[in-house]
Scaffold this motif. Structure first.
Motif, PDB file in Angstrom:
ATOM      1  N   ILE A  65      -8.667   2.552  -4.694  1.00  0.00           N
ATOM      2  CA  ILE A  65      -7.717   3.417  -3.964  1.00  0.00           C
ATOM      3  C   ILE A  65      -8.129   3.536  -2.502  1.00  0.00           C
ATOM      4  O   ILE A  65      -7.293   3.477  -1.591  1.00  0.00           O
ATOM      5  CB  ILE A  65      -7.644   4.806  -4.632  1.00  0.00           C
ATOM      6  N   SER A  67      -7.210   0.383  -0.757  1.00  0.00           N
ATOM      7  CA  SER A  67      -5.764   0.265  -0.586  1.00  0.00           C
ATOM      8  C   SER A  67      -5.256   1.161   0.539  1.00  0.00           C
ATOM      9  O   SER A  67      -4.355   0.780   1.294  1.00  0.00           O
ATOM     10  CB  SER A  67      -5.046   0.598  -1.896  1.00  0.00           C
ATOM     11  N   SER A  80      -0.275   9.889   4.230  1.00  0.00           N
ATOM     12  CA  SER A  80       0.023   8.602   3.604  1.00  0.00           C
ATOM     13  C   SER A  80       1.526   8.436   3.376  1.00  0.00           C
ATOM     14  O   SER A  80       2.023   7.316   3.263  1.00  0.00           O
ATOM     15  CB  SER A  80      -0.729   8.474   2.271  1.00  0.00           C
ATOM     16  N   ARG A 125       7.415   1.179   3.973  1.00  0.00           N
ATOM     17  CA  ARG A 125       7.606   0.673   2.624  1.00  0.00           C
ATOM     18  C   ARG A 125       6.715  -0.532   2.343  1.00  0.00           C
ATOM     19  O   ARG A 125       6.119  -0.651   1.270  1.00  0.00           O
ATOM     20  CB  ARG A 125       9.078   0.275   2.434  1.00  0.00           C
ATOM     21  N   THR A 175       3.073   0.538   1.942  1.00  0.00           N
ATOM     22  CA  THR A 175       2.900   1.226   0.653  1.00  0.00           C
ATOM     23  C   THR A 175       2.888   0.229  -0.503  1.00  0.00           C
ATOM     24  O   THR A 175       2.070   0.329  -1.429  1.00  0.00           O
ATOM     25  CB  THR A 175       4.036   2.247   0.444  1.00  0.00           C
ATOM     26  N   GLN A 176       3.803  -0.740  -0.445  1.00  0.00           N
ATOM     27  CA  GLN A 176       3.889  -1.757  -1.503  1.00  0.00           C
ATOM     28  C   GLN A 176       2.616  -2.600  -1.546  1.00  0.00           C
ATOM     29  O   GLN A 176       2.107  -2.914  -2.628  1.00  0.00           O
ATOM     30  CB  GLN A 176       5.106  -2.646  -1.273  1.00  0.00           C
ATOM     31  N   ASN A 177       2.092  -2.952  -0.386  1.00  0.00           N
ATOM     32  CA  ASN A 177       0.848  -3.728  -0.328  1.00  0.00           C
ATOM     33  C   ASN A 177      -0.321  -2.952  -0.924  1.00  0.00           C
ATOM     34  O   ASN A 177      -1.172  -3.511  -1.621  1.00  0.00           O
ATOM     35  CB  ASN A 177       0.531  -4.122   1.112  1.00  0.00           C
ATOM     36  N   ALA A 178      -0.351  -1.638  -0.623  1.00  0.00           N
ATOM     37  CA  ALA A 178      -1.419  -0.793  -1.160  1.00  0.00           C
ATOM     38  C   ALA A 178      -1.321  -0.728  -2.692  1.00  0.00           C
ATOM     39  O   ALA A 178      -2.326  -0.808  -3.404  1.00  0.00           O
ATOM     40  CB  ALA A 178      -1.333   0.606  -0.565  1.00  0.00           C
ATOM     41  N   LYS A 179      -0.096  -0.605  -3.192  1.00  0.00           N
ATOM     42  CA  LYS A 179       0.127  -0.549  -4.642  1.00  0.00           C
ATOM     43  C   LYS A 179      -0.317  -1.859  -5.302  1.00  0.00           C
ATOM     44  O   LYS A 179      -1.006  -1.854  -6.335  1.00  0.00           O
ATOM     45  CB  LYS A 179       1.605  -0.300  -4.919  1.00  0.00           C
ATOM     46  N   ASN A 180       0.057  -2.978  -4.685  1.00  0.00           N
ATOM     47  CA  ASN A 180      -0.314  -4.285  -5.242  1.00  0.00           C
ATOM     48  C   ASN A 180      -1.825  -4.478  -5.256  1.00  0.00           C
ATOM     49  O   ASN A 180      -2.381  -5.089  -6.183  1.00  0.00           O
ATOM     50  CB  ASN A 180       0.347  -5.409  -4.448  1.00  0.00           C
ATOM     51  N   ILE A 195      -4.097  -2.129  -5.595  1.00  0.00           N
ATOM     52  CA  ILE A 195      -4.653  -1.335  -6.705  1.00  0.00           C
ATOM     53  C   ILE A 195      -4.404  -2.046  -8.036  1.00  0.00           C
ATOM     54  O   ILE A 195      -5.309  -2.151  -8.870  1.00  0.00           O
ATOM     55  CB  ILE A 195      -4.040   0.081  -6.715  1.00  0.00           C
ATOM     56  N   LEU A 196      -3.187  -2.547  -8.246  1.00  0.00           N
ATOM     57  CA  LEU A 196      -2.861  -3.234  -9.499  1.00  0.00           C
ATOM     58  C   LEU A 196      -3.694  -4.496  -9.685  1.00  0.00           C
ATOM     59  O   LEU A 196      -4.138  -4.802 -10.793  1.00  0.00           O
ATOM     60  CB  LEU A 196      -1.366  -3.583  -9.527  1.00  0.00           C
TER      61      LEU A 196
END
Length: 399
Positions: free
Chosen positions: A27, A30, A99, A104, A107-112, A114-115
């Motif tokens: 986290i 990210s 944050s 967008r 945020t999407q890059n940060a989510k990816n 973490i996944l």
């Protein structure tokens, strides 16, 4: 306290066996990556996270100046005074970053990110789990046939039982539970690749370890194994305790222990013999159930000459030479087998040997002949004109 995040991390830790610290590190990375995507750089961006409560503070360090040239790293004295009247030129101001203000894409890059980290940790956890079971046995559930290969579910991972590692004639049904030997575990980008086998000699050894307490605790040692998967296995055992019979321990009460292993191997025959440091005794035991008259072994050349009674030759050889072949593998010796008649012709036994031994085997022969005729008639065909029969060690069972 960020209760939602904390609860989510606890669930992931429990279900996927990924440590909370690893997830918090993901986290943090990210968030810093999102800042870089949003602001262009993160030289003055700082993140403070409480790993107990999952509370975090994200802020930018800005220097108080009269004229702002870089909005990301500088702040005017007037704006700084609005935050706190104590600020002067040259002071460092901590400006909180929300944050929610990230775009967008950031945020999407940060989510990816973490996944991706979660997937990597999942693969690592599964790899570590099965790497510990390398050279051991596991229980798997048959899923389906993929061509001639069998897909096996091992729990958190799948393995493929290839055609080469299957026992000839074995057929599996979906949902059937089988035991497998883990030959190797490889770490790949798509997760661990687990190579399993049903033909490996070590499978028999591990089954005895799981079934026989004395083998597991080291009281009884399995010194050597020779196996022709699906047909027959010979194992030589030795006891470190003079009060423990190694063969009896492996066989169990009324054959309960060895029968459990035979059932797991779908009826494969198992011969258990006593190990001996004397090669002649070991070879005699290895040719069991055939009876032997004499064994002359050469430890340097790893060769042995064996003489058996005429009526025992086919039993010593076994079906298609299997018994002698397995004995050679088990002992590591090249074995030449002759019957009494051949030994007399070659001078290894005196010419009057038959007269001297008359009556010695007579009763034994009469008792055993019927059993051997019934069980071993098809085992081997013997030609009286053959001078000798030689069986070489085919492979080292340790490999």
């Amino acid at each position: 306290m960020n209760t939602e995040l904390l609860e989510a991390l606890n669930i992931l830790e429990k279900e996927k066996d990924i440590s909370k610290e690893t997830l918090l590190d993901a986290i943090e990375n990210s968030l810093m990556n999102a800042c870089k995507n949003h602001f262009g750089k993160t030289d003055n961006i700082k993140l403070i996270m409480n790993k107990e409560t999952c509370e975090y503070q994200l802020y930018a360090e800005k220097t108080v100046v009269e004229e702002v040239e870089d909005k990301l790293e500088q702040i005017s004295l007037e704006d700084a005074k609005e935050i706190d009247s104590k600020f002067e030129l040259g002071d460092i101001v901590h400006i909180p970053i929300e944050s929610k203000s990230f775009g967008r894409i950031a945020t999407q890059n940060a989510k990816n990110l973490i996944l991706q980290k979660i997937r990597e940790e999942e693969r690592k956890v599964v790899y570590d789990q099965y790497f510990e079971k390398e050279k051991d046995i596991v229980t798997g559930i048959v899923q389906r046939y993929v061509g001639k290969n069998v897909s096996i579910n091992l729990g958190k991972a799948d393995a493929m039982l290839t055609e080469n590692e299957q026992v000839k004639g074995e057929v599996f049904k979906p949902t059937e539970r089988i035991k497998l030997y883990v030959v190797e575990v490889k770490n790949t980008t798509k997760g661990p690749k687990i190579l399993v086998s049903r033909t490996h000699p070590e499978l028999v050894k591990r089954l005895f370890e799981s079934e026989v307490t004395e083998v597991k605790d080291g009281t009884v040692e399995i010194k050597s194994i020779a196996r022709e998967a699906g047909s027959r296995t010979k194992i030589a055992v030795w006891s470190n305790d003079p009060d423990v019979d190694p063969v009896g321990a492996c066989v169990g009460m009324n054959g309960a222990r060895v029968n459990a292993i035979v059932n797991e191997l779908r009826g494969e025959k198992i011969d258990i013999i006593n190990w001996s440091d004397n090669p002649a005794i070991l070879i005699e035991n290895a040719l069991s159930p055939a009876k032997v008259i004499s064994v002359m072994a050469d430890p340097d050349e790893k060769t042995a000459s064996v003489i058996v009674p005429d009526y025992q030759l086919s039993l010593a050889i076994g079906k298609e030479g299997q018994n002698a072949r397995l004995a050679a593998r088990l002992t590591g010796y090249k074995i030449d087998i002759k019957n009494e008649t051949q030994a007399i012709e070659t001078g290894e036994l005196p010419e009057n040997y038959m007269e001297l031994s008359e009556g010695v085997y007579e009763e034994e022969y009469d008792d055993d002949a019927e059993e051997f005729d019934v069980e071993n008639t098809a085992d081997a065909e013997y030609d009286e004109d053959d001078a000798e029969i030689t069986f070489d060690e085919v492979e080292d069972t340790e490999e």
